[in-house]
Design an enzyme around this catalytic site. Structure first.
Site, PDB file in Angstrom:
ATOM      1  N   ASP A   1      39.008  66.414  -0.781  1.00 15.26           N
ATOM      2  CA  ASP A   1      39.784  67.418  -1.397  1.00 15.26           C
ATOM      3  C   ASP A   1      39.285  68.622  -1.033  1.00 15.26           C
ATOM      4  OD1 ASP A   1      40.808  69.126  -3.281  1.00 15.26           O
ATOM      5  OD2 ASP A   1      40.496  67.701  -4.863  1.00 15.26           O
TER       6      ASP A   1
ATOM      7  N   TYR B   1      52.795  80.756  -3.436  1.00 11.17           N
ATOM      8  CA  TYR B   1      52.589  80.483  -1.959  1.00 11.17           C
ATOM      9  C   TYR B   1      52.537  81.519  -0.962  1.00 11.17           C
ATOM     10  CZ  TYR B   1      54.180  77.854   2.204  1.00 11.17           C
ATOM     11  OH  TYR B   1      54.151  77.146   3.352  1.00 11.17           O
TER      12      TYR B   1
END
Length: 259
Positions: A69, A164
């Site tokens: 992760d 984003y």
């Protein structure tokens, strides 16, 4: 963190880390590198897709799947520790792991969704770059290459994509700083800005996606393998040469003139 050896090592092969290697562009790049003879460490949050990528290699360099992760510093530290232990050096990091987040109006974007995108796309990219930088700086001989996955959103946004877009603009700054800070140690850094590669993330573009004028439109797509070939070219250059920024996009996508 879990790791699995998948294929035997190729003597003298260069070693690469690909994050987000279980699907999409990450998988395509991992396959292209492995088939070109690289040893590839496949990093991602879910082990089964990484193992599927390794299975698809069939030939070429060694693959090593490491569940990682990228938002967790301890996972990233463990990833690059494994790289050092297994290969002794690192020649390439493809910093690819990313998340788009929910496509909702700005005033409806939850704080936790903003943080999730920033933590993955920006902080995760920094942590991986830092881990790669440390290895590349200290190995003998020093040096290596980092390629960051930007996006055409590093230039222009889509509607309802503020998290984003902000992280991809920030990726450009990360790339430039890495290029400068790595110069003394033979560490090159470049960025590939991708537009409309056919992956799970872009599937909705096949049925229609909102445009800047509010209309819905189906957008042209390109094969992710075309992105992978470009990454391989960037990675194969001698460290004395660098593709600083490259844009690879579906030819007819609404990017030039977007907005």
């Amino acid at each position: 963190m879990t790791e699995t050896d998948s294929t035997p090592a190729t003597p003298g092969a260069k070693a690469a880390v690909v994050t987000g290697a279980g699907t999409g562009i990450g998988r395509a790049v991992a396959l292209e590198l492995a088939h070109a003879g690289w040893s590839v460490v496949l990093a991602g949050r879910r082990l089964p897709p990484l193992e599927e990528t390794a299975r698809l290699v069939r030939e070429g360099g060694r693959t090593l799947a490491v569940r990682t992760d990228v938002t967790r510093p301890e996972d990233v530290d463990a990833l690059f520790r494994v790289v050092g232990e297994h290969f002794g050096r690192l020649d390439l990091l493809f910093n690819n792991a990313g998340s788009f987040g929910p496509a909702v109006p700005l005033d409806e974007l939850a704080h936790e969704d903003w943080r999730a995108v920033v933590d993955t796309n920006l902080t995760g990219a920094f942590l991986c770059a830092q881990g790669a930088y440390r290895l590349m700086k200290e190995q003998d001989p020093p040096g290596g290459r980092i390629i960051n996955n930007g996006s055409v959103s590093a230039h222009v946004p889509r509607p309802d994509s503020i998290a984003y877009t902000a992280t991809k603009h920030a990726m450009t700054g990360l790339t430039k700083s890495l290029s400068l800070d790595g110069r003394a140690y033979g560490i090159a850094c470049g960025q590939i800005d991708i537009g409309n590669a056919a992956t799970e993330m872009t599937e909705r573009m096949r049925t229609g996606i909102r445009q800047a004028d509010g209309t819905m439109a189906v957008e042209p797509m390109m094969d992710a393998t075309d992105v992978a070939r470009t990454v391989l070219h960037m990675a194969s250059l001698p460290l004395e040469a660098n593709v600083q920024f490259a844009t690879v996009m579906a030819t007819a996508m609404p990017f030039i003139g977007r907005g």
